[in-house]
Every structure is written in structure tokens, then in C-alpha cells.
Design a protein around this motif. Sequence first.
Motif, PDB file in Angstrom:
ATOM      1  N   LEU A 232      -1.260   2.737   1.555  1.00  0.00           N
ATOM      2  CA  LEU A 232      -1.118   2.724   0.099  1.00  0.00           C
ATOM      3  C   LEU A 232      -1.978   1.625  -0.522  1.00  0.00           C
ATOM      4  CD1 LEU A 232       0.277   3.892  -2.393  1.00  0.00           C
ATOM      5  CD2 LEU A 232       2.182   2.298  -1.985  1.00  0.00           C
ATOM      6  N   ALA A 233      -2.019   0.452   0.116  1.00  0.00           N
ATOM      7  CA  ALA A 233      -2.860  -0.642  -0.380  1.00  0.00           C
ATOM      8  C   ALA A 233      -4.331  -0.250  -0.354  1.00  0.00           C
ATOM      9  CB  ALA A 233      -2.628  -1.905   0.453  1.00  0.00           C
ATOM     10  N   ILE A 234      -4.728   0.459   0.711  1.00  0.00           N
ATOM     11  CA  ILE A 234      -6.117   0.933   0.816  1.00  0.00           C
ATOM     12  C   ILE A 234      -6.395   1.947  -0.290  1.00  0.00           C
ATOM     13  CG2 ILE A 234      -7.742   2.214   2.258  1.00  0.00           C
ATOM     14  CD1 ILE A 234      -6.218   1.102   4.705  1.00  0.00           C
ATOM     15  N   TYR A 235      -5.484   2.895  -0.443  1.00  0.00           N
ATOM     16  CA  TYR A 235      -5.652   3.956  -1.438  1.00  0.00           C
ATOM     17  C   TYR A 235      -5.757   3.384  -2.853  1.00  0.00           C
ATOM     18  CZ  TYR A 235      -4.446   7.642  -4.661  1.00  0.00           C
ATOM     19  OH  TYR A 235      -4.439   8.504  -5.734  1.00  0.00           O
ATOM     20  N   MET A 236      -4.920   2.395  -3.164  1.00  0.00           N
ATOM     21  CA  MET A 236      -4.884   1.845  -4.517  1.00  0.00           C
ATOM     22  C   MET A 236      -6.010   0.847  -4.768  1.00  0.00           C
ATOM     23  SD  MET A 236      -0.811   1.520  -5.333  1.00  0.00           S
ATOM     24  CE  MET A 236      -1.086   1.333  -7.109  1.00  0.00           C
TER      25      MET A 236
END
Length: 226
Positions: free
Chosen positions: A180-184
Motif C-alpha cells: 500500500l505504501a508503494i502504491y500510494m
Amino acid sequence: MRQGHQSTGMEQKGYYANKLLNKIYISNQTLVHPIDLTLIQKAIHHLQIHHNTAQEGTNKQPYTQTVAVALMLTEYYPTTEALVSALLYDMAQKNILTHEQIASEFSSTIDSKVANLVNLYTSQHAANINEIKKIIEGGDKDMLMVSLLDNLYTMQTISTKPKWEQLEIALQTLKTFLPLAIYMGFPAIENELEEICKDIIIPELSKDKSSSLISSIDLRLLEFPL
């Protein structure tokens, strides 16, 4: 090995709550749409009423994490709806506050955001990827930020938990919150989560900056454009 955050007596006296209110007061001087301090104070008051006993085995108040997450959130989504939702969702998750109460005392928008957060979690530390995708499609990215920062704070303070629970949380982080951190698009959060995961899951690689856990994580979230 990474050292976890240690609780201090200041936290018992509402340290994070006062810091949050001060931060909002200063931010409001320059925000085009100022944050409603009255609603923030009302949400904190609910926390203080329903969490007025210290956590077992610590001198931290149970709402420390909730307010600390809201404080971090001011750097990303300094809006009334996002911050109040961050303060209320744990109480909604535990059925301390009903959706009717939240809609009546705050707003239907805040109630909707809180509901998204409550539905996101399958257990205390595990999030449902399908629910994350629903939130992405619905446009409530501020609520995804709340869940990400909540996980970050949990990881930052993880040394206070038993080893088996540390491993369980780290594996859930690797599965869901690191992607999620990568995606955001938050590389600082991504790097911090990865380093803590390595400390717990593969401690012998914790000092090896060239090693990475990225190749083993679930990148299905990347199917959704920002």
C-alpha cells in the motif's frame, strides 16, 4: 535491532492530544479550508471518556495511538473529515460509538469514512485487500492513509509486544501495508516499514541495505491507477 518508541509520563497527560490541537491551530492560520477544532475536540473528548484507564502493563493511555496517528495524518490530509474519522474509527470498530451517533454528532460524510475504515480490517492488524480496492475506487484515499499510518505507528512501537505478535504483525505488514505504501507513493514510509519487517522476519539481513523484501510482497494493488 531497531528500538521501539517508549512511553513517557507526558502521554498520560494528553501529550499527543495537546500536540494535535496545537498543530491544527497553527495550520489553520494558512489553510484555505481551516480544520474545525470544535469537532476535533469533541472526538478527543469521546476518546477520553471511553478510554480512561491505562493499557494493561503500560503507562500509556489506550487512545495514544489513535491521536498519534491523527497527528501524523495532518502532514498528508489536513481536513476536518479525515482527522475526525481517524479519531473515531477505533471506537466505532469496538462498537463504543454507533454509526447513528457519528452521523448525528459529526456528519454523514464522517460516518461514511469511518464505516470504510471499520470494514477495511478483518482483524486488529490485518486488512482486506478487496476492501482496500473498494476504498480506492470510492476515492477515500485519506482513509487508506489512516490505515497506513496506523500500521506505521504499530510497527514503530512493536518492541513492546511479544515476539509471536511482532512476527504476526510484520507478516501482515509485508502482505498488505508495504504494498500500500508503494502504491500510494510514500517511499519514506515504504523504507521504514521494510526495515522494521526485516528486523523481525529476517534479523540477519537487517544491516544489509542491499537486501530487499519487495520482491516477495503482493503488488496486486498496483492494478489501480491513482
